[in-house]
Design a protein around this motif. Structure first.
Motif, PDB file in Angstrom:
ATOM      1  N   VAL A  45       0.863  -1.183   0.000  1.00 56.23           N
ATOM      2  CA  VAL A  45       0.000   0.000   0.000  1.00 56.23           C
ATOM      3  C   VAL A  45       0.895   1.227   0.000  1.00 56.23           C
ATOM      4  N   PRO A  46       0.746   2.099  -1.014  1.00 55.51           N
ATOM      5  CA  PRO A  46       1.616   3.280  -1.053  1.00 55.51           C
ATOM      6  C   PRO A  46       1.303   4.254   0.087  1.00 55.51           C
ATOM      7  N   ALA A  47       2.285   5.117   0.365  1.00 54.75           N
ATOM      8  CA  ALA A  47       2.127   6.051   1.484  1.00 54.75           C
ATOM      9  C   ALA A  47       1.020   7.054   1.199  1.00 54.75           C
ATOM     10  N   GLY A  48       0.881   7.470  -0.024  1.00 50.01           N
ATOM     11  CA  GLY A  48      -0.166   8.437  -0.345  1.00 50.01           C
ATOM     12  C   GLY A  48      -0.449   8.411  -1.831  1.00 50.01           C
ATOM     13  N   TYR A  49      -1.518   9.114  -2.215  1.00 49.35           N
ATOM     14  CA  TYR A  49      -1.887   9.134  -3.628  1.00 49.35           C
ATOM     15  C   TYR A  49      -1.827  10.554  -4.164  1.00 49.35           C
ATOM     16  N   GLU A  50      -1.676  10.647  -5.477  1.00 45.07           N
ATOM     17  CA  GLU A  50      -1.669  11.964  -6.116  1.00 45.07           C
ATOM     18  C   GLU A  50      -2.788  12.035  -7.145  1.00 45.07           C
ATOM     19  N   ASP A  51      -3.098  13.276  -7.553  1.00 42.16           N
ATOM     20  CA  ASP A  51      -4.069  13.439  -8.636  1.00 42.16           C
ATOM     21  C   ASP A  51      -3.551  12.744  -9.893  1.00 42.16           C
ATOM     22  N   ILE A  52      -4.476  12.166 -10.642  1.00 36.59           N
ATOM     23  CA  ILE A  52      -4.070  11.468 -11.857  1.00 36.59           C
ATOM     24  C   ILE A  52      -4.835  12.059 -13.036  1.00 36.59           C
ATOM     25  N   ALA A  53      -4.093  12.381 -14.106  1.00 39.15           N
ATOM     26  CA  ALA A  53      -4.740  12.926 -15.303  1.00 39.15           C
ATOM     27  C   ALA A  53      -5.062  11.783 -16.264  1.00 39.15           C
ATOM     28  N   VAL A  54      -6.314  11.713 -16.689  1.00 34.56           N
ATOM     29  CA  VAL A  54      -6.697  10.724 -17.700  1.00 34.56           C
ATOM     30  C   VAL A  54      -7.282  11.478 -18.892  1.00 34.56           C
ATOM     31  N   PRO A  55      -7.197  10.888 -20.095  1.00 30.38           N
ATOM     32  CA  PRO A  55      -7.713  11.605 -21.268  1.00 30.38           C
ATOM     33  C   PRO A  55      -9.233  11.772 -21.199  1.00 30.38           C
ATOM     34  N   ARG A  56      -9.678  12.971 -21.530  1.00 34.66           N
ATOM     35  CA  ARG A  56     -11.102  13.265 -21.598  1.00 34.66           C
ATOM     36  C   ARG A  56     -11.733  12.584 -22.808  1.00 34.66           C
ATOM     37  N   ASN A  57     -13.026  12.274 -22.695  1.00 36.00           N
ATOM     38  CA  ASN A  57     -13.717  11.694 -23.847  1.00 36.00           C
ATOM     39  C   ASN A  57     -13.644  12.621 -25.046  1.00 36.00           C
ATOM     40  N   SER A  58     -13.761  12.045 -26.227  1.00 39.59           N
ATOM     41  CA  SER A  58     -13.758  12.873 -27.420  1.00 39.59           C
ATOM     42  C   SER A  58     -14.657  12.247 -28.471  1.00 39.59           C
ATOM     43  N   MET A  59     -15.399  13.107 -29.176  1.00 39.40           N
ATOM     44  CA  MET A  59     -16.236  12.566 -30.247  1.00 39.40           C
ATOM     45  C   MET A  59     -15.545  12.648 -31.599  1.00 39.40           C
ATOM     46  N   VAL A  60     -14.252  12.968 -31.574  1.00 37.67           N
ATOM     47  CA  VAL A  60     -13.516  13.010 -32.838  1.00 37.67           C
ATOM     48  C   VAL A  60     -13.474  11.623 -33.479  1.00 37.67           C
ATOM     49  N   GLY A  61     -13.263  10.591 -32.631  1.00 34.86           N
ATOM     50  CA  GLY A  61     -13.196   9.221 -33.150  1.00 34.86           C
ATOM     51  C   GLY A  61     -14.461   8.825 -33.878  1.00 34.86           C
ATOM     52  N   PRO A  62     -15.622   8.834 -33.176  1.00 35.57           N
ATOM     53  CA  PRO A  62     -16.866   8.481 -33.861  1.00 35.57           C
ATOM     54  C   PRO A  62     -17.112   9.335 -35.097  1.00 35.57           C
ATOM     55  N   ALA A  63     -16.837  10.651 -35.001  1.00 35.42           N
ATOM     56  CA  ALA A  63     -17.084  11.528 -36.149  1.00 35.42           C
ATOM     57  C   ALA A  63     -16.234  11.090 -37.335  1.00 35.42           C
ATOM     58  N   THR A  64     -14.935  10.838 -37.082  1.00 33.01           N
ATOM     59  CA  THR A  64     -14.054  10.443 -38.181  1.00 33.01           C
ATOM     60  C   THR A  64     -14.516   9.137 -38.808  1.00 33.01           C
ATOM     61  N   GLY A  65     -14.876   8.179 -37.946  1.00 37.11           N
ATOM     62  CA  GLY A  65     -15.278   6.871 -38.470  1.00 37.11           C
ATOM     63  C   GLY A  65     -16.530   6.963 -39.311  1.00 37.11           C
TER      64      GLY A  65
END
Lengths: 108, 694
Positions: B592-612
């Protein structure tokens, strides 16, 4: 990430020097190619080979001075990828030429 | 466009293009089969849409899946796509076998033109829209987890790849309902596919779908290669990567170099067909040999693109279910690299009979035989991994064993075909068909199924039903032997491939056996769907939330099942090849780590569906000469890319408090779980915590 970091100013000066050397070399090599054509000293075939040779050297200069791909450990991965790519492209291009030329020969 | 408004609006579409209208005007069995298939597509799509609407899941689907950039969800969507396409292509295979069995000195029930569409779609779908999405999906899911990364290097590109593949697959489905497909086989050889001989929309469908798919695969290859080069966690040197990552890397490199020749070949063919060029025509300097050359410059590496990920999956499965370190890791890596390089030196063996000199054929024949060497090395390494290990015959392990035996058989016939003189005798016969199915079914399908069974608990948090898994396995193996061993006999006896009817009565019994085999393969797929259904129904009894149901070795097992969206709360640091396995033995597997930090994850995008969707629209417009639609969609794609470049806020922060909550829940589950020994791993006692023995 690699060797103990030199101070950023020296690092930057070194980098600018690499770019300058690269620029000068690229200029000289390009100029050399043009010169070989403009003031022909050799037969056409030799000149053509010379221009090709200069282009190849130019590629290495670009890789070394502009893309920082050297024999150092930190850029070993990049170097291997470039060599691998070169190998594959040579295989594909040379193979195609051999196959088409072979067929051409048999069709004549 | 002087002849009215409709051609300008609808291009060359006429009502006759609809399968239903054709069946109405000319109600033969042949047309009714076509209309039935079209009906299945329409009803299938309609029922899915109705189901989603009635349950009110559009918003959920859009937010959580369709626009998601999470590599895990994209991977799952790829695999779902692969299964849908597998169902269609397998049904077509069964139809072809039934037709051939019925058509010995008889017309059968499928007409030649329809039969040609069947084998063309079967091949194109199985390669481009079953195999490629399947392996891309598995790679997508597993590789970032295995190298201790939070996502792939380019999450948005990943989504675009998925959607381009999906758009192309959709185009294949549309071709069942509107118009017709190519009759030129999955290779689409000109000059037959040129305008002079195939003026209809078929080859255009093929060109569009394959081009979209090949672009998507090139992008995926770039994405995975960069991910592996740049996002490995600290300590994960290349020679410490799990073998699946090595095969991913080699497959990605092959994709990068092998897909462009295909894109070029189909693009040149498109230029011939649309703009009157003469790259591959009979006259005016066209050279169809160059098409064969370009196509197989792609086609041969493609074989290894398909097979290498399966090799990686087998390596993981055999090692895990033997509780032993992978034998000969270095030799496996070298063999994988050797295969990757050699795969670019053998492509002529696909067209030995096309007219080049015997010397050239001999060179490529010898090169072909050398590929058997690294592959043999791999087989021995897997056998030695099992030697004296604690081997458990779970479903993935069964697939691995079936693969080793079946694949070696297929390899032998490959060595036979590598002799140009022998190839002259059996090329374009069912012998060849038997050979490549003998390579690709064990070498791709079994591998991907093993991978699915092996990593499914990681992805969804519960194990798949063991009994139905075994039934499906039995059907896949038994059905394979019944369906394809007769084809060797038939091919050696001179039965041409892609034949709609036969005139040799001696073929009849073999065709019957092959037909039965095809039906068993259909039963195998059905068993897989039943297994999924049963597993979902019994999911609560089979949960493995703690995350390690098989006493796993790699990092992917050191998170919860399913993993949190950020994969790792703290990026792991590794110091060996089996970091998690060794970690469990040293007692710090679940630190178990001593503490946690904020984590950045990619936001959703409709570019994929639009392109397809726009890509598929562009392709559809080109196929039917509906120029306004093509131009509109092309402009839409450009506009999408430009619009995306203005979006600066592309990351979402998971706050440290949320991370702590998610991780605490998991650590509590581990503390509450009862460790189980390897004898109980397929029972409900398995909660995802492995008993650690020495």
């Amino acid at each position: 990430m690699t060797a103990p970091q030199a101070d950023p100013r020296r690092e930057k000066r070194r980098e600018i020097r690499t770019y300058a050397i690269g620029y000068a070399l690229a200029l000289a090599l390009t100029g050399g190619a043009f010169a070989a054509v403009h003031w022909p000293r050799f037969p056409a075939r030799t000149t053509l080979g010379l221009v090709f040779g200069l282009a190849l050297v130019q590629m290495i200069v670009h890789l070394r001075c502009f893309l920082h791909v050297s024999l150092r450990r930190s850029s070993r991965d990049d170097l291997l990828l470039i060599l691998f790519s070169t190998l594959i492209i040579i295989l594909m291009v040379a193979g195609t030429i051999v196959i088409i030329a072979n067929l051409h020969g048999r069709m004549m | 466009m002087t002849d009215g408004i409709w051609p300008a609006l609808l291009g060359r579409f006429t009502w006759n293009a609809l399968a239903f209208v054709r069946a109405w005007q000319n109600p033969t069995v042949n047309e009714i089969i076509g209309a039935g298939a079209a009906m299945m597509v329409v009803l299938g799509a309609a029922s899915v849409i109705t189901l989603i609407t009635v349950t009110g899941k559009w918003g959920y689907l859009w937010r959580e899946w369709l626009t998601s950039l999470d590599h895990k969800k994209i991977g799952v969507m790829y695999v779902v796509l692969a299964f849908v396409m597998l169902a269609r292509a397998l049904a077509e295979a069964v139809l072809m076998r039934m037709q051939q069995a019925a058509a010995v000195n008889a017309p059968g029930f499928v007409e030649p033109d329809h039969f040609a569409q069947l084998f063309s779609t079967h091949g194109s779908i199985m390669i481009f829209f079953m195999a490629m999405p399947f392996l891309t999906g598995i790679i997508n899911y597993v590789t970032p987890l295995q190298i201790g990364a939070r996502d792939v290097a380019f999450p948005l590109l990943n989504s675009i790849s998925l959607w381009l593949t999906g758009g192309a697959a959709g185009l294949m489905m549309v071709s069942l309902v509107i118009g017709r497909f190519s009759t030129g086989g999955w290779t689409g050889y000109p000059p037959y596919t040129e305008l002079a001989f195939s003026p209809d929309v078929g080859p255009d469908y093929w060109i569009s779908a394959v081009t979209l798919g090949s672009i998507a695969s090139t992008l995926s290859g770039l994405n995975f290669a960069v991910t592996i080069y740049k996002l490995r966690c600290p300590g994960m040197t290349l020679m410490r990567m799990p073998l699946f990552c090595w095969t991913t890397l080699c497959t990605s490199i092959l994709m990068i170099f092998a897909m462009p020749p295909l894109t070029v070949a189909t693009a040149l063919l498109a230029l011939d067909r649309y703009l009157g060029f003469h790259f591959f025509t009979n006259d005016l300097g066209g050279n169809m040999m160059n098409y064969a050359n370009l196509f197989w410059l792609f086609g041969h590496p493609e074989v290894y693109i398909l097979i290498l990920p399966a090799f990686g999956a087998y390596s993981e499965v055999v090692s895990t279910f033997s509780s032993k370190e992978l034998y000969g890791y270095t030799s496996l890596v070298l063999a994988t690299m050797a295969i990757a390089v050699l795969s670019f030196t053998v492509w002529v063996h696909h067209f030995f009979a096309m007219g080049q000199s015997a010397n050239l054929n001999a060179v490529f024949g010898i090169a072909t035989m050398t590929i058997g060497v690294p592959t043999g090395v791999k087989i021995y390494d897997w056998i030695w991994t099992m030697f004296r290990g604690e081997v458990r015959f779970t479903v993935p392990m069964l697939y691995s064993l079936a693969f080793m035996m079946t694949f070696v058989l297929g390899g032998f016939t490959g060595i036979l075909l590598a002799f140009p003189p022998l190839d002259y005798l059996v090329h374009n016969t069912l012998f060849l068909v038997a050979h490549f199915h003998n390579m690709l079914i064990p070498g791709l399908l079994y591998g991907m199924l093993a991978a699915t069974h092996y990593w499914f608990p990681k992805a969804f948090g519960f194990r798949l039903n063991e009994k139905w898994g075994r039934i499906a396995f039995g059907c896949w193996v038994f059905g394979f032997y019944l369906a394809f061993m007769p084809l060797y006999v038939l091919g050696a006896g001179g039965a041409a491939r892609r034949s709609q009817a036969f005139f040799e009565p001696a073929f009849r019994p073999w065709l019957y056996v092959a037909g039965v085999g095809a039906l068993i393969l259909l039963a195998a797929l059905t068993a897989l769907f039943v297994q999924l259904w049963v597993s979902i129904r019994e999911r609560d009894a089979n949960r493995v939330f703690a995350g390690d149901p098989w006493d796993g070795r790699g990092l992917e097992w050191s998170t919860s099942a399913p993993p949190p969206e950020y994969n790792y709360a703290v990026i792991p640091v590794v110091d060996g090849r089996d970091p998690f396995y060794d970690g469990k033995r040293d007692g710090d597997g679940y630190a178990v780590p001593a503490g946690y930090e904020d984590i950045a994850v990619p936001r959703n995008s409709m570019v994929g569906p639009a392109t397809g969707i726009l890509g598929a629209g562009l392709a559809f417009g080109l196929v039917w000469y509906i120029w306004w639609l093509a131009v509109l969609c092309l402009a839409g794609i450009v506009a999408t890319v430009i619009a995306r470049s203005f979006i600066r806020d592309v990351e979402r922060i998971v706050p440290a408090a949320d991370v702590a909550r998610i991780e605490d829940r998991w650590h509590h589950a581990i503390a509450a779980a009862r460790p189980i020994s390897r004898h109980h791993e397929t029972t409900p006692a398995n909660q995802g915590l492995a008993e650690v023995t020495a």
